[in-house]
Design an enzyme around this catalytic site. Structure first.
Site, short mmCIF file in Angstrom:
data_model
loop_
_atom_site.label_atom_id
_atom_site.label_comp_id
_atom_site.label_asym_id
_atom_site.label_seq_id
_atom_site.Cartn_x
_atom_site.Cartn_y
_atom_site.Cartn_z
N HIS A 1 4.63 -3.99 -5.14
CA HIS A 1 3.92 -5.03 -4.40
C HIS A 1 2.42 -5.02 -4.68
O HIS A 1 1.72 -5.96 -4.31
CB HIS A 1 4.22 -4.94 -2.90
CG HIS A 1 3.53 -3.84 -2.16
ND1 HIS A 1 4.16 -2.67 -1.80
CD2 HIS A 1 2.28 -3.73 -1.67
CE1 HIS A 1 3.33 -1.91 -1.12
NE2 HIS A 1 2.18 -2.53 -1.03
N ASN B 1 11.30 -4.89 5.63
CA ASN B 1 9.90 -4.45 5.63
C ASN B 1 9.57 -3.69 6.91
O ASN B 1 9.88 -4.15 8.01
CB ASN B 1 8.98 -5.67 5.50
CG ASN B 1 7.57 -5.28 5.09
OD1 ASN B 1 7.31 -4.17 4.66
ND2 ASN B 1 6.65 -6.23 5.24
N TRP B 2 8.95 -2.51 6.77
CA TRP B 2 8.58 -1.65 7.88
C TRP B 2 9.80 -1.05 8.58
O TRP B 2 9.68 -0.57 9.71
CB TRP B 2 7.71 -2.39 8.90
CG TRP B 2 6.44 -2.93 8.35
CD1 TRP B 2 6.21 -4.18 7.88
CD2 TRP B 2 5.21 -2.22 8.19
NE1 TRP B 2 4.93 -4.31 7.45
CE2 TRP B 2 4.28 -3.12 7.62
CE3 TRP B 2 4.79 -0.92 8.48
CZ2 TRP B 2 2.96 -2.76 7.34
CZ3 TRP B 2 3.49 -0.56 8.19
CH2 TRP B 2 2.59 -1.47 7.63
N ASP C 1 10.03 0.36 -4.93
CA ASP C 1 8.69 -0.24 -4.94
C ASP C 1 7.77 0.52 -5.88
O ASP C 1 6.91 1.31 -5.47
CB ASP C 1 8.14 -0.24 -3.52
CG ASP C 1 7.00 -1.24 -3.33
OD1 ASP C 1 6.51 -1.74 -4.35
OD2 ASP C 1 6.64 -1.52 -2.18
N ASN D 1 3.52 -9.82 5.06
CA ASN D 1 3.31 -8.41 5.39
C ASN D 1 2.42 -8.27 6.62
O ASN D 1 2.70 -7.49 7.53
CB ASN D 1 2.69 -7.71 4.18
CG ASN D 1 2.80 -6.21 4.28
OD1 ASN D 1 3.76 -5.68 4.83
ND2 ASN D 1 1.82 -5.51 3.75
N GLY E 1 -3.69 0.14 2.19
CA GLY E 1 -4.55 0.70 1.16
C GLY E 1 -3.94 1.94 0.55
O GLY E 1 -4.21 2.28 -0.60
N ASN E 2 -3.08 2.63 1.33
CA ASN E 2 -2.33 3.77 0.79
C ASN E 2 -1.17 3.33 -0.10
O ASN E 2 -0.55 4.17 -0.76
CB ASN E 2 -1.76 4.64 1.92
CG ASN E 2 -2.71 5.72 2.38
OD1 ASN E 2 -3.04 5.80 3.56
ND2 ASN E 2 -3.16 6.55 1.47
N SER E 3 -0.84 2.05 -0.11
CA SER E 3 0.24 1.57 -0.97
C SER E 3 0.01 2.02 -2.40
O SER E 3 -1.06 1.81 -2.97
CB SER E 3 0.30 0.04 -0.94
OG SER E 3 0.72 -0.41 0.31
N PHE F 1 4.80 3.70 0.15
CA PHE F 1 4.76 2.23 0.11
C PHE F 1 4.94 1.56 1.46
O PHE F 1 4.78 0.35 1.57
CB PHE F 1 5.79 1.69 -0.89
CG PHE F 1 7.23 1.75 -0.46
CD1 PHE F 1 7.84 0.70 0.20
CD2 PHE F 1 8.00 2.87 -0.75
CE1 PHE F 1 9.17 0.75 0.58
CE2 PHE F 1 9.34 2.93 -0.38
CZ PHE F 1 9.93 1.87 0.28
N ASP F 2 5.25 2.30 2.51
CA ASP F 2 5.49 1.62 3.78
C ASP F 2 5.41 2.63 4.92
O ASP F 2 5.27 3.83 4.69
CB ASP F 2 6.88 0.96 3.75
CG ASP F 2 6.97 -0.27 4.64
OD1 ASP F 2 6.00 -0.53 5.40
OD2 ASP F 2 7.98 -0.99 4.58
#
Length: 836
Positions: free
Chosen positions: A107, A236-237, A245, A351, A674-676, A692-693
């Site tokens: 993503h 998602n989440w 991902d 998101n 931002g950690n993605s 990623f999540d």
């Protein structure tokens, strides 16, 4: 480090800032990689996004958890392994080869896929694999890779004498001037670097982050959407999760090794460090660490700010994003090419929509708002209980509350102005020119390169899309109560209102027709005239409806900007006092909020119970679960080649205890947007996955860390390797990362594998060939085939500036280090997004 008390950790979430200045010189010393002992004791993560130089304070805890090298190695962000971790300006990533190969989340490369997609060749769906270096595609004119070079404290330069400036707006502007001066001086001394002054502890401390700015970034590999976004927004989440991902980019520089504009003459960057692929299998209870660039948290907020988020901020943004998503999806059904043009925006908005709903649920249904209010009352009682503390901190809450009350009077009006400015690229371009002209006449400094802002914004212009989005922004503005509605803006854009004082649908359509049917802003030569017009009189002579409206409204937007600056200046005088009280009150270190700088969080692989009565979620999902979940219909439509490969040889990636290839896993790490793409490392500092999540139950941990249920979700590196090996014939990438492919190809492999050029200097690590994660035996790398010449790429990178009126930092592109006040006049803003 013993766990902190529940009372304190709920208030502030553990972390603290740099204890001393770090002048970070590149290190070629690799930490030892001897066997790491398993975690000896149970660990309940109290939270914490830690600065590198603070890691020495965690030495005993890290050793107890089984860290296999000296924790002092984590104190230098330029040494191994942190020196391999980079920022993409909104996501995180890591070097995984000595030829500049970068791994990150799927993503995080949506923009690159979008830029290279057409209706006939939709990489957003089909994915992409560059068989050779020549096939690697430009990731986009604005894509960057930032490699941190040094961190230096500049608090005295930023704050000395500020308390003597009584006027809040003047104080704010002086802070911005000092920021620009320090950054420009740094960049003048270091060509090719991006220097950014960041605020910590709400302006109590400042640090200069010096980063190498790599401007030529290319797309190497992204899997099919049925892997990279499997589950879509439905999952998602959520956990269990079955999303692959991950993707790969490559950094390119000039032949001299320095950053350069995109060019066919550029060569792959030789990073000082790159990560090994894990040599031992990851299991439940194992130590893991994430290193990355978390974007923004709100843990040093007041209870009043939490109320504001619950009652106004999140409901408003949830509504706005929901309406925009519905509009974009409807347009995409009418014109499929619009789905490509708006893909990155759609993903980001969807998101955020889920994220903000989770924040709202956590703060209300989860009881965090009440807990925050209760703990703040304890802090106030502590201050009042001592005369010295009262003298130092007394009155700060009342003053902050007064500022918040003043802000509420204009927040809807000013938020509507921001939405209008961001709603149309044409109006935004005209407004940028008009505001620049009027600020120049008033002697104010430019807020950015006007030509770059306008040209950059217009690169993605689509008339139908722009008109539809602008109409939505206008229509939403007309719904506001009369006392909150910016009627002057609507009048300038649409003409006078009807008898009821508002504009109906017909009036909006008529006004838009006059704007769009007669504008010349779509013509490049006219935009050149717009940029060249340096004053208001010349702008008026252009006789364009958008320009005319922008000239009329520039004072309105400048006044709103002034209110933002005044509020920011006032908050900057009070917030450090509030945070100082928190730090003195706390018996354990207090973290500065995340601000897109390098942070470390550590913990263990573990499942969780979403509710006390629910069964425990296991920490791993598997490939066979993904296959069972596949329906063949979006968002659960795995590609046929993955389904075929899932019936074949799993090779060394199969884990006996699971009976399958691990896909995703849970850990109790403290991460945020931002950690993605952040590297997930094991006790040896080797790569075991990518963050990623997070889990929906703990989304609100951005406000207060929630021990016990906060979980991060990671794609397992063994699944990444299996997809490259068994599904997409990415043998050349495996080999480049030091992993020997083990599964025979089931379909034609690329005609020619990419052979990276020899690096100019040998990297410090790895000293020995890594093995595929989960293998007990050594494997040796296989030599790739020769590479062909690189294709020409001449597109020059240009930056897209922020909208003329900065929105609050909760916007899709918030500014660095600022909070619920308005964003300062910065040069660069990270494209932050919640992980996932």
């Amino acid at each position: 480090m013993p766990p902190m008390s529940v009372r304190v950790r709920a208030l502030v979430a553990v972390a603290s800032l740099l204890a001393a200045t770090s002048s970070c010189k590149p290190s070629t010393t690799q930490p030892p990689t001897g066997p790491a002992a398993p975690a000896a004791v149970a660990f309940e993560n109290p939270g914490g996004m830690w600065m590198p130089t603070q890691m020495v304070g965690h030495t005993e805890t890290l050793k107890t958890l089984g860290l296999g090298y000296d924790p002092a190695a984590l104190g230098d962000p330029t040494s191994f392994p942190l020196g391999a971790v980079v920022s993409l300006g909104g996501c995180s990533a890591s070097f995984v080869s000595p030829q500049g190969l970068v791994i990150t989340n799927h993503h995080c490369v949506i923009g690159a896929l979008q830029n290279n997609s057409t209706p006939d060749q939709n990489l957003l769906v089909d994915g992409y694999l560059a068989a050779t270096l020549a096939d690697e595609k430009p990731a986009g004119a604005n894509q960057r890779i930032y490699v941190t070079q040094a961190i230096r404290e500049v608090t005295s330069e930023m704050t000395q004498g500020l308390d003597q400036i009584a006027d809040p707006q003047a104080r704010f502007l002086e802070t911005q001037k000092r920021t620009r001066d320090l950054e420009q001086t740094c960049e003048a001394q270091k060509p090719g670097h991006d220097c950014s002054v960041r605020s910590f502890f709400e302006g109590a401390e400042y640090y200069m982050i010096d980063a190498l700015e790599i401007r030529d970034v290319r797309l190497v590999y992204a899997p099919h959407a049925g892997i990279g976004v499997f589950g879509g927004e439905v999952d998602n989440w959520r956990w269990p999760r079955h999303t692959g991902d991950f993707s790969f980019l490559r950094a390119y520089v000039g032949k001299d090794g320095q950053p350069a504009d995109p060019s066919p003459e550029n060569v792959p960057y030789v990073p000082p460090h790159h990560l090994r692929i894990a040599s031992e299998p990851l299991d439940g209870g194992d130590f893991v660490m994430v290193a990355g660039y978390p974007g923004r948290t709100n843990r040093l907020s007041t209870a009043e700010e939490v109320k504001d988020a619950i009652s106004w901020r999140y409901p408003r943004d949830i509504g706005r994003y929901g309406e925009t998503i519905a509009l974009l999806e409807a347009l995409g059904k009418q014109r499929p090419e619009l789905l490509i043009k708006s893909a990155s925006r759609l993903r980001r908005l969807a998101n955020y929509h889920t994220n903000f709903q989770g924040m709202l649920d956590g703060l209300t249904k989860g009881g965090l708002a009440e807990q925050k209010a209760r703990l703040e009352a304890e802090l106030q009682a502590w201050i009042a209980g001592d005369a010295a503390r009262t003298a130092k901190y007394g009155g700060v809450f009342e003053k902050l509350a007064a500022l918040d009350a003043e802000y509420r009077k204009v927040r809807d009006h000013d938020a509507a102005l921001r939405e209008l400015a961001e709603g149309s690229q044409l109006f935004g371009a005209a407004l940028s020119a008009a505001i620049t002209a009027q600020n120049t006449a008033a002697g104010k400094p430019a807020q950015g390169d006007l030509a770059a802002m306008i040209d950059g914004a217009m690169k993605t212009y689509d008339a139908e899309l722009d008109r539809a989005l602008f109409r939505l922004a206008i229509e939403r503005t007309t719904r506001l109560p009369a006392e909150q509605r910016p009627a002057d803006a609507l009048t300038a854009l649409l003409g006078k209102p009807g008898a009821d004082g508002n504009w109906d649908a017909a009036a909006i359509d008529a006004g838009l027709a006059k704007l769009y049917d007669k504008t010349k802003l779509v013509e490049p030569r006219f935009r050149e005239k717009l940029i060249a017009a340096k004053d208001t009189a010349k702008l008026k002579q252009l006789r364009d409806p958008f320009v005319k409206a922008a000239v009329t409204l520039a004072p309105v937007f400048i006044a709103a900007q002034g209110r933002e600056e005044t509020r920011a200046g006032s908050m900057a005088a009070l917030r450090p006092t509030f945070v100082a009280a928190l730090r003195e009150y706390s018996k354990t270190p207090v973290a500065p909020d995340a601000n897109s700088t390098l942070r470390i969080t550590y913990g263990t692989v573990r499942g969780y119970k979403p509710t006390p009565e629910a069964p425990v979620f296991e920490p791993f999902t598997t490939l066979s679960q993904m296959v069972a979940k596949n329906t063949g219909t979006e968002p659960f439509a795995a590609p046929a080649k993955l389904l075929a490969a899932a019936n074949g040889d799993k090779g060394p990636y199969r884990v006996e205890a699971l009976g399958d290839v691990p896909l995703d896993f849970l850990a109790d790490l403290d991460i945020t947007g931002g950690n993605s793409g952040s590297a997930t490392l094991n006790a040896k500092g080797e790569l075991v996955g990518l963050a990623f999540d997070g889990n929906y139950e703990a989304i609100a941990s951005n406000w207060m860390f929630i021990p016990g249920i906060t979980r991060s979700i990671h794609v397992d590196i063994r699944f990444v390797l299996w997809v490259l090996d068994a599904v997409d014939q990415g043998d050349h990438l495996l080999t480049e990362m030091g992993v020997t492919p083990k599964i025979a190809a089931t379909q034609a492999a690329p005609a020619e594998a990419a052979k990276p050029p020899a690096p100019a200097a040998a990297p410090a690590e790895p000293a020995k060939a890594p093995t595929a994660s989960g293998l007990r035996s050594r494997v040796s790398p296989r030599r790739p085939a020769a590479a062909s010449a690189r294709a020409a790429r001449t597109r020059r990178a240009v930056g897209v500036g922020p909208p003329p009126l900065r929105g609050p930092c909760r916007a899709v592109r918030p500014c660095h280090g600022h909070r619920t006040g308005q964003c300062p006049q910065g040069r660069r803003r990270d494209r932050l997004q919640p992980q996932g």
